[in-house]
Design a protein around this motif. Structure first.
Motif, short mmCIF file in Angstrom:
data_model
loop_
_atom_site.label_atom_id
_atom_site.label_comp_id
_atom_site.label_asym_id
_atom_site.label_seq_id
_atom_site.Cartn_x
_atom_site.Cartn_y
_atom_site.Cartn_z
N GLN A 92 3.26 10.20 -7.15
CA GLN A 92 4.16 10.71 -8.20
C GLN A 92 3.44 10.75 -9.54
O GLN A 92 3.63 11.68 -10.32
CB GLN A 92 5.41 9.86 -8.30
N LEU A 93 2.60 9.77 -9.80
CA LEU A 93 1.85 9.73 -11.05
C LEU A 93 0.91 10.92 -11.18
O LEU A 93 0.78 11.51 -12.25
CB LEU A 93 1.06 8.42 -11.14
N SER A 94 0.28 11.29 -10.09
CA SER A 94 -0.66 12.43 -10.12
C SER A 94 0.05 13.76 -9.87
O SER A 94 -0.60 14.80 -9.83
CB SER A 94 -1.76 12.23 -9.08
N GLN A 95 1.35 13.73 -9.70
CA GLN A 95 2.17 14.92 -9.44
C GLN A 95 1.66 15.70 -8.23
O GLN A 95 1.53 16.92 -8.26
CB GLN A 95 2.25 15.81 -10.68
N ALA A 96 1.36 14.96 -7.18
CA ALA A 96 0.92 15.59 -5.93
C ALA A 96 2.08 16.37 -5.32
O ALA A 96 3.25 16.11 -5.63
CB ALA A 96 0.43 14.52 -4.96
N SER A 141 6.28 11.75 4.32
CA SER A 141 6.30 10.55 5.17
C SER A 141 6.29 9.28 4.33
O SER A 141 7.03 8.34 4.61
CB SER A 141 5.11 10.54 6.12
N VAL A 142 5.46 9.26 3.30
CA VAL A 142 5.39 8.08 2.43
C VAL A 142 6.73 7.87 1.74
O VAL A 142 7.24 6.74 1.67
CB VAL A 142 4.24 8.23 1.40
N PHE A 153 0.83 -1.20 0.00
CA PHE A 153 0.00 0.00 0.00
C PHE A 153 0.87 1.26 0.00
O PHE A 153 0.63 2.19 -0.78
CB PHE A 153 -0.94 0.00 1.21
N LEU A 154 1.87 1.30 0.88
CA LEU A 154 2.75 2.47 0.94
C LEU A 154 3.51 2.67 -0.37
O LEU A 154 3.65 3.80 -0.86
CB LEU A 154 3.73 2.34 2.10
N LEU A 155 4.00 1.58 -0.94
CA LEU A 155 4.73 1.69 -2.20
C LEU A 155 3.82 2.17 -3.33
O LEU A 155 4.21 3.03 -4.13
CB LEU A 155 5.36 0.34 -2.57
N LEU A 156 2.61 1.64 -3.39
CA LEU A 156 1.69 2.05 -4.44
C LEU A 156 1.14 3.46 -4.19
O LEU A 156 0.83 4.18 -5.15
CB LEU A 156 0.56 1.04 -4.59
N MET A 157 1.05 3.86 -2.94
CA MET A 157 0.68 5.24 -2.64
C MET A 157 1.77 6.18 -3.16
O MET A 157 1.48 7.22 -3.76
CB MET A 157 0.48 5.42 -1.14
N ARG A 158 3.01 5.81 -2.95
CA ARG A 158 4.13 6.61 -3.48
C ARG A 158 4.05 6.69 -5.00
O ARG A 158 4.22 7.76 -5.58
CB ARG A 158 5.45 5.99 -3.03
N GLY A 172 9.74 10.82 -16.12
CA GLY A 172 8.65 11.79 -15.97
C GLY A 172 7.87 11.49 -14.71
O GLY A 172 8.41 11.48 -13.62
N ARG A 173 6.58 11.23 -14.89
CA ARG A 173 5.71 10.93 -13.75
C ARG A 173 5.74 9.46 -13.36
O ARG A 173 5.20 9.09 -12.33
CB ARG A 173 4.27 11.33 -14.07
N PHE A 174 6.33 8.60 -14.17
CA PHE A 174 6.30 7.16 -13.93
C PHE A 174 7.56 6.71 -13.20
O PHE A 174 8.66 6.84 -13.71
CB PHE A 174 6.15 6.39 -15.24
N ASP A 175 7.37 6.16 -12.02
CA ASP A 175 8.46 5.62 -11.23
C ASP A 175 8.37 4.10 -11.27
O ASP A 175 7.73 3.48 -10.43
CB ASP A 175 8.38 6.15 -9.80
#
Length: 187
Positions: free
Chosen positions: A28-32, A41-42, A19-24, A61-64
């Motif tokens: 990044q994907l949504s450029q928060a 924290s994440v 969950f934490l990894l996918l939240m990260r 770019g936005r994809f990690d």
């Protein structure tokens, strides 16, 4: 249904870490906002795991992709450990084919990502009703996380008389995809 405490702990630890990894990945994907304390924290919690692979696989770019690969690996390891511990698979030697493991971990990862977006969308809808101009970091992050989805959905269903129906489309699509994934999700 009773569950072995060790199995529960492994399932919970694998679920929280993925969950934490996918939240990260989603942030990044949504450029928060990177400077949001929750984002910080994440990133801080996941950096020791993702950092070594990011040296090899730089974000595009936005994809990690490094974070996504680590999330898949965490799901796969958790699934493999749970299968090894399962009495049902003990008679078969506790083994699973690499292809099945990949399919289960992909399905579990996609399901977790969809769950993140479901709750972010629900949170953004509720925030838009009760505190639309909140400066608290959590509502800001939820709005930033869900806004790219809203923008895509608004292309299909534009606002009607000031009423934004895009969350309904998002909820519907997430539920349909998760319905298909439910047979493949282990944790």
């Amino acid at each position: 249904m009773e569950q072995d405490p060790i199995t529960l702990i492994i399932s919970l630890a694998g679920g929280i870490l993925s969950f934490l990894l996918l939240m990260r990945f989603a942030l990044q994907l949504s450029q928060a906002d990177y400077y949001n304390p929750i984002s910080q924290s994440v990133v801080r919690l996941t950096q020791p795991i993702v950092g070594p692979l990011q040296r090899v696989l730089r974000p595009k770019g936005r994809f990690d992709f490094a974070t996504l690969i680590v999330a898949l690996a965490v799901k796969a390891i958790a699934i493999l450990v749970l299968i090894k511990m399962s009495p049902m698979f003990a008679s078969a030697g506790g083994s699973i084919s690499p292809l099945h493991l990949l399919i289960f971990s992909l399905a579990g990862t996609l399901n977790t990502l969809l769950t993140i977006y479901f709750w972010a969308t629900l949170g953004a809808v509720i925030i838009s009703w009760i505190a639309p101009d909140s400066y608290h970091p959590a509502p800001q992050l939820l709005l930033q996380l869900s806004e790219p989805l809203f923008a895509l959905a608004r292309k299909v269903i534009p606002p009607i008389g000031g009423l934004d129906l895009s969350p309904i489309l998002i909820f519907l699509l997430i539920q349909i995809v998760q319905g298909y994934l439910s047979a493949l999700v282990v944790i």
